[in-house]
Design a protein around this motif. Sequence first.
Motif, PDB file in Angstrom:
ATOM      1  N   PRO A  44       3.114 -11.100  -8.524  1.00 11.99           N
ATOM      2  CA  PRO A  44       4.131 -10.738  -9.525  1.00 11.99           C
ATOM      3  C   PRO A  44       3.526 -10.313 -10.857  1.00 11.99           C
ATOM      4  N   LEU A  45       2.379 -10.914 -11.227  1.00  7.37           N
ATOM      5  CA  LEU A  45       1.740 -10.526 -12.494  1.00  7.37           C
ATOM      6  C   LEU A  45       1.227  -9.092 -12.410  1.00  7.37           C
ATOM      7  N   MET A  46       0.584  -8.790 -11.285  1.00  5.06           N
ATOM      8  CA  MET A  46       0.050  -7.439 -11.092  1.00  5.06           C
ATOM      9  C   MET A  46       1.189  -6.411 -11.058  1.00  5.06           C
TER      10      MET A  46
ATOM     11  N   ALA B 226      -3.824  14.930   0.612  1.00  4.03           N
ATOM     12  CA  ALA B 226      -2.365  15.079   0.467  1.00  4.03           C
ATOM     13  C   ALA B 226      -1.776  13.912  -0.329  1.00  4.03           C
ATOM     14  N   PHE B 227      -2.335  12.715  -0.095  1.00  4.96           N
ATOM     15  CA  PHE B 227      -1.876  11.540  -0.853  1.00  4.96           C
ATOM     16  C   PHE B 227      -2.122  11.754  -2.352  1.00  4.96           C
ATOM     17  N   LEU B 228      -3.340  12.198  -2.698  1.00  2.34           N
ATOM     18  CA  LEU B 228      -3.657  12.405  -4.122  1.00  2.34           C
ATOM     19  C   LEU B 228      -2.774  13.510  -4.705  1.00  2.34           C
ATOM     20  N   ALA B 229      -2.593  14.585  -3.941  1.00  2.00           N
ATOM     21  CA  ALA B 229      -1.824  15.723  -4.456  1.00  2.00           C
ATOM     22  C   ALA B 229      -0.357  15.361  -4.694  1.00  2.00           C
ATOM     23  N   ALA B 230       0.122  14.335  -4.007  1.00  2.00           N
ATOM     24  CA  ALA B 230       1.525  13.919  -4.179  1.00  2.00           C
ATOM     25  C   ALA B 230       1.681  12.931  -5.338  1.00  2.00           C
ATOM     26  N   SER B 231       0.567  12.535  -5.953  1.00  4.41           N
ATOM     27  CA  SER B 231       0.615  11.473  -6.969  1.00  4.41           C
ATOM     28  C   SER B 231       0.379  12.041  -8.370  1.00  4.41           C
ATOM     29  N   ARG B 232       1.143  11.545  -9.315  1.00  4.92           N
ATOM     30  CA  ARG B 232       0.821  11.860 -10.719  1.00  4.92           C
ATOM     31  C   ARG B 232       0.221  10.633 -11.405  1.00  4.92           C
ATOM     32  N   VAL B 233       0.683   9.470 -11.006  1.00  3.64           N
ATOM     33  CA  VAL B 233       0.077   8.231 -11.526  1.00  3.64           C
ATOM     34  C   VAL B 233      -0.642   7.561 -10.361  1.00  3.64           C
ATOM     35  N   LEU B 234      -1.941   7.388 -10.510  1.00  2.00           N
ATOM     36  CA  LEU B 234      -2.733   6.793  -9.440  1.00  2.00           C
ATOM     37  C   LEU B 234      -3.109   5.365  -9.832  1.00  2.00           C
ATOM     38  N   ILE B 235      -2.702   4.407  -9.000  1.00  2.00           N
ATOM     39  CA  ILE B 235      -3.022   2.997  -9.249  1.00  2.00           C
ATOM     40  C   ILE B 235      -4.075   2.562  -8.230  1.00  2.00           C
ATOM     41  N   LEU B 236      -5.147   1.945  -8.700  1.00  2.00           N
ATOM     42  CA  LEU B 236      -6.197   1.493  -7.777  1.00  2.00           C
ATOM     43  C   LEU B 236      -6.047   0.002  -7.517  1.00  2.00           C
TER      44      LEU B 236
ATOM     45  N   TRP C 166      -2.164  10.251 -14.640  1.00  2.00           N
ATOM     46  CA  TRP C 166      -2.692   9.010 -15.236  1.00  2.00           C
ATOM     47  C   TRP C 166      -3.432   8.227 -14.162  1.00  2.00           C
ATOM     48  N   LEU C 167      -4.437   7.490 -14.603  1.00  2.00           N
ATOM     49  CA  LEU C 167      -5.124   6.556 -13.720  1.00  2.00           C
ATOM     50  C   LEU C 167      -4.893   5.146 -14.243  1.00  2.00           C
ATOM     51  N   ILE C 168      -4.493   4.249 -13.347  1.00  2.00           N
ATOM     52  CA  ILE C 168      -4.372   2.830 -13.708  1.00  2.00           C
ATOM     53  C   ILE C 168      -5.321   2.080 -12.777  1.00  2.00           C
ATOM     54  N   ASN C 169      -6.406   1.549 -13.326  1.00  2.00           N
ATOM     55  CA  ASN C 169      -7.369   0.839 -12.476  1.00  2.00           C
ATOM     56  C   ASN C 169      -7.266  -0.659 -12.715  1.00  2.00           C
ATOM     57  N   VAL C 170      -6.712  -1.353 -11.715  1.00  2.00           N
ATOM     58  CA  VAL C 170      -6.610  -2.817 -11.784  1.00  2.00           C
ATOM     59  C   VAL C 170      -7.409  -3.455 -10.643  1.00  2.00           C
ATOM     60  N   ALA C 171      -8.277  -2.645 -10.013  1.00  2.00           N
ATOM     61  CA  ALA C 171      -9.036  -3.146  -8.850  1.00  2.00           C
ATOM     62  C   ALA C 171     -10.429  -3.577  -9.282  1.00  2.00           C
ATOM     63  N   ARG C 172     -11.348  -2.643  -9.309  1.00  2.00           N
ATOM     64  CA  ARG C 172     -12.711  -2.885  -9.778  1.00  2.00           C
ATOM     65  C   ARG C 172     -13.214  -1.606 -10.442  1.00  2.00           C
ATOM     66  N   GLY C 173     -13.996  -1.755 -11.520  1.00  2.00           N
ATOM     67  CA  GLY C 173     -14.487  -0.601 -12.254  1.00  2.00           C
ATOM     68  C   GLY C 173     -15.342   0.319 -11.406  1.00  2.00           C
ATOM     69  N   ALA C 174     -16.067  -0.269 -10.440  1.00  2.00           N
ATOM     70  CA  ALA C 174     -17.004   0.516  -9.647  1.00  2.00           C
ATOM     71  C   ALA C 174     -16.312   1.531  -8.740  1.00  2.00           C
ATOM     72  N   LEU C 175     -14.995   1.490  -8.629  1.00  2.00           N
ATOM     73  CA  LEU C 175     -14.295   2.486  -7.811  1.00  2.00           C
ATOM     74  C   LEU C 175     -14.273   3.855  -8.507  1.00  2.00           C
ATOM     75  N   VAL C 176     -14.516   3.851  -9.821  1.00  2.00           N
ATOM     76  CA  VAL C 176     -14.333   5.074 -10.614  1.00  2.00           C
ATOM     77  C   VAL C 176     -15.672   5.558 -11.165  1.00  2.00           C
TER      78      VAL C 176
ATOM     79  N   THR D 138      -5.323   3.751 -17.929  1.00  2.00           N
ATOM     80  CA  THR D 138      -5.246   2.340 -18.291  1.00  2.00           C
ATOM     81  C   THR D 138      -6.283   1.625 -17.447  1.00  2.00           C
ATOM     82  N   LEU D 139      -7.242   1.002 -18.116  1.00  2.00           N
ATOM     83  CA  LEU D 139      -8.359   0.392 -17.397  1.00  2.00           C
ATOM     84  C   LEU D 139      -8.397  -1.105 -17.686  1.00  2.00           C
ATOM     85  N   ASP D 140      -8.279  -1.881 -16.633  1.00  2.00           N
ATOM     86  CA  ASP D 140      -8.336  -3.342 -16.760  1.00  2.00           C
ATOM     87  C   ASP D 140      -9.684  -3.873 -16.275  1.00  2.00           C
ATOM     88  N   VAL D 141     -10.412  -3.028 -15.547  1.00  2.00           N
ATOM     89  CA  VAL D 141     -11.657  -3.468 -14.904  1.00  2.00           C
ATOM     90  C   VAL D 141     -12.734  -2.410 -15.112  1.00  2.00           C
TER      91      VAL D 141
END
Length: 340
Positions: free
Chosen positions: A125-127, A214-224, A249-259, A277-280
């Motif tokens: 729920p927090l995420m 196709a997944f990326l092309a359909a996205s404007r906000v990408l959440i990791l 937009w990119l929202i990275n809440v996974a790990r920094g090393a993905l980017v 938005t970078l949390d990691v």
Amino acid sequence: MLARAARVIAYDRAMHIVITHNEPGAGLAWQRELSRRLPDLQISIDPGCPDGAAGLPGTRSHPASAELASADIAIGWKPPADFFSRHSRLQAFFSTGAGVDHLLRHPGLPAGLTIIRLEDAGMGPLMADYCLHELLRIAGRHDAYAAQQRDRCWQELPAFSREDLPVGIVGVGVLGAQVGAHLARAGFTVRGFARSAKSIEGVEVMHGDRAWPAFLAASRVLILLAPHTPQTDKLIDAAALRLLQPQGWLINVARGALVVEADLIAELDSGRLAGATLDVFRQEPLPASDPLWHHRAVRITPHVSAPTQIGPSAEQIAGKIGALRRGERCSGQVDSQRGY
Ligand code: NAP
Ligand code: GLV
């Protein structure tokens, strides 16, 4: 792996649990929470971690080193370099987070050690709220208004509608699925991407290498929200970011090393990407010299999108230890080949 863990923990003698945690205060907090739930077990703090010299009075929290060497189970986060050499008879490690990259990259990790991770334990729920909050900020143009306020500028900007902001979530496991369902309930169009097919209410899940563009092309906000594995390391580079819808937009809440950070900055500077938005981060804490700190289009939070909730987490771990002692299976066991 499952059979090994179930067999391992059904010892006749009293089980010895050792806690190791890299954050000061966390070892003691975990010892307190677990001792309440597992009163018949010896629960020590590893001397190699910041709380190692402390311990709960009245518990067997200062065992002699010979006893420490015989710990059966470890619970913790980012164990010190010599941890596994001091705990040579360890049979299982419970991560006090959802991620296990801190263990799988540990040079001393014994091959075949059973690793069990947190599953939700209150983080979902927090995420979900963190991601929804970011989307609503984007939709309401709050970054632009913050910049206008700095310039004492009064100018109404067109808000984005939900339809303007299709969301793609990379990794729709325990946490990603909750985020996806939450955003879908809030009216966003949400797609997920995973390694395997799955069904999540309100979310179209795509999988497999061929579906990636196709997944990326359909996205404007990408959440990791995928784990850091050899396959996801540097997954989000210039090529991936350029496939997103314009002004994404990119929202990275996974790990920094993905980017690939240099690629992210270049895409933001070119204006193709509107914000991140970078949390990691690849290195945490983020070094003071890192250019991300000062980028006008970057929002930074210090790895707080879904902190471990110690009460529910201790409850979950104690429940799993109980199951394993009864010789039952427990969920959340990591496939170290897969990396999560
Ligand atoms: P999980 O249940 O294991 O889910 C992982 C998801 O990622 C699964 O859907 C998996 O696909 C997918 N995945 C794995 N490798 C992939 C790849 N190469 N390409 C695309 N998708 C891939 O993990 P979780 O509990 O949701 O946690 C996810 C991650 O969030 C953790 O590993 C951790 O790094 C991060 N996290 C961050 C915070 C924070 O505060 N920032 C808090 C908690 C967790 P399948 O479903 O097909 O296996
Ligand atoms: C936090 O990053 C976690 O993996 O739980």
